[in-house]
Design an enzyme around this catalytic site. Sequence first.
Site, PDB file in Angstrom:
ATOM      1  N   LYS A 191       0.837  -1.196   0.000  1.00  0.00           N
ATOM      2  CA  LYS A 191       0.000   0.000   0.000  1.00  0.00           C
ATOM      3  C   LYS A 191       0.878   1.255   0.000  1.00  0.00           C
ATOM      4  O   LYS A 191       2.090   1.171   0.260  1.00  0.00           O
ATOM      5  CB  LYS A 191      -0.910  -0.032   1.232  1.00  0.00           C
ATOM      6  N   TYR A 216     -12.971  -3.345  -3.167  1.00  0.00           N
ATOM      7  CA  TYR A 216     -13.501  -3.232  -1.800  1.00  0.00           C
ATOM      8  C   TYR A 216     -15.025  -3.153  -1.800  1.00  0.00           C
ATOM      9  O   TYR A 216     -15.591  -2.457  -0.961  1.00  0.00           O
ATOM     10  CB  TYR A 216     -12.923  -1.986  -1.132  1.00  0.00           C
ATOM     11  N   ASN A 248      -2.086  -0.022   6.972  1.00  0.00           N
ATOM     12  CA  ASN A 248      -1.469  -1.248   7.482  1.00  0.00           C
ATOM     13  C   ASN A 248      -0.552  -1.932   6.456  1.00  0.00           C
ATOM     14  O   ASN A 248      -0.436  -3.145   6.413  1.00  0.00           O
ATOM     15  CB  ASN A 248      -2.541  -2.193   8.016  1.00  0.00           C
ATOM     16  N   HIS A 285      -1.747  -5.470   1.590  1.00  0.00           N
ATOM     17  CA  HIS A 285      -2.994  -6.248   1.463  1.00  0.00           C
ATOM     18  C   HIS A 285      -2.637  -7.640   0.969  1.00  0.00           C
ATOM     19  O   HIS A 285      -1.744  -7.788   0.144  1.00  0.00           O
ATOM     20  CB  HIS A 285      -3.929  -5.580   0.432  1.00  0.00           C
ATOM     21  N   GLU A 316      -9.130 -10.341  -7.518  1.00  0.00           N
ATOM     22  CA  GLU A 316      -8.147  -9.265  -7.365  1.00  0.00           C
ATOM     23  C   GLU A 316      -7.053  -9.351  -8.438  1.00  0.00           C
ATOM     24  O   GLU A 316      -6.639  -8.328  -8.989  1.00  0.00           O
ATOM     25  CB  GLU A 316      -7.558  -9.316  -5.948  1.00  0.00           C
TER      26      GLU A 316
HETATM   27  P1  CMP Z   1      -7.145  -4.918   4.186  1.00  0.00           P
HETATM   28  O1  CMP Z   1      -7.446  -6.000   5.159  1.00  0.00           O
HETATM   29  O2  CMP Z   1      -6.014  -5.036   3.280  1.00  0.00           O
HETATM   30  O3  CMP Z   1      -8.460  -4.642   3.309  1.00  0.00           O
HETATM   31  C1  CMP Z   1      -9.513  -3.871   3.815  1.00  0.00           C
HETATM   32  C2  CMP Z   1      -8.906  -2.582   4.296  1.00  0.00           C
HETATM   33  O4  CMP Z   1      -9.817  -1.646   4.819  1.00  0.00           O
HETATM   34  C3  CMP Z   1      -7.995  -2.905   5.474  1.00  0.00           C
HETATM   35  O5  CMP Z   1      -6.890  -3.589   5.029  1.00  0.00           O
HETATM   36  C4  CMP Z   1      -7.734  -1.530   5.998  1.00  0.00           C
HETATM   37  O6  CMP Z   1      -6.763  -0.851   5.211  1.00  0.00           O
HETATM   38  C5  CMP Z   1      -9.095  -0.892   5.764  1.00  0.00           C
HETATM   39  N1  CMP Z   1      -9.871  -0.915   6.998  1.00  0.00           N
HETATM   40  C6  CMP Z   1     -10.431  -1.967   7.602  1.00  0.00           C
HETATM   41  N2  CMP Z   1     -11.088  -1.587   8.724  1.00  0.00           N
HETATM   42  C7  CMP Z   1     -10.936  -0.245   8.791  1.00  0.00           C
HETATM   43  C8  CMP Z   1     -11.397   0.735   9.703  1.00  0.00           C
HETATM   44  N3  CMP Z   1     -12.157   0.412  10.758  1.00  0.00           N
HETATM   45  N4  CMP Z   1     -11.055   2.009   9.489  1.00  0.00           N
HETATM   46  C9  CMP Z   1     -10.322   2.341   8.406  1.00  0.00           C
HETATM   47  N5  CMP Z   1      -9.863   1.452   7.488  1.00  0.00           N
HETATM   48  C10 CMP Z   1     -10.164   0.170   7.687  1.00  0.00           C
END
Ligand code: CMP
Length: 155
Positions: free
Chosen positions: A9, A49, A112, A115, A126
């Site tokens: 990311k 998403y 984070n 992905h 994807e």
């Molecule tokens: P990922 O699991 O890669 O895919 C879904 C993404 O949504 C997740 O990583 C985070 O980057 C984002 N995400 C999930 N939960 C939250 C949240 N509560 N607030 C903001 N971003 C979120």
Amino acid sequence: MQRTIVLIKPDGLQRGLVGEIMHRFERKGLKLIGIKMIRLTDEILENWYVHHKDKDFFKDLKSFMEWTPVVAMVWEGLDAITAVRKIVGITKAREAEAGSIRGDFGMSGSQNIIHASDSEESAQKEMGLIFNVDEIFEYQSATECLIYSDDEVKN
Ligand code: CMP
């Protein structure tokens, strides 16, 4: 063999973690069969998403993912989806296990770093959103006989 896609990311790219992340998958014994840098669009993200489209954080998630290009990679291996997700760690990075990518380098649940596909179905979808068929490479791995037993790779 199973295939999975990971995206480094924008925060992972900005923090200079691309090499570190690739190194972890390589050392594990996963095989790199596709890689590209791409700037994600609204269209890709709304499809990627789709299950988060009605969530409060969707708008912020979309603008975060469009901040810079991402680095997309397809990795292949036995049970690659599970193996990659263990290396990545859980979504909320500050609670992710030490030794995982998020556990070692992150604190946020949204920014984070990386992905990884969570199922065969998501991996297929994807991969299709990012890679053309001719951008995925089939080749013989010279180290496969060191990484798996004959029994594991027959078929
Ligand atoms: P990922 O699991 O890669 O895919 C879904 C993404 O949504 C997740 O990583 C985070 O980057 C984002 N995400 C999930 N939960 C939250 C949240 N509560 N607030 C903001 N971003 C979120």
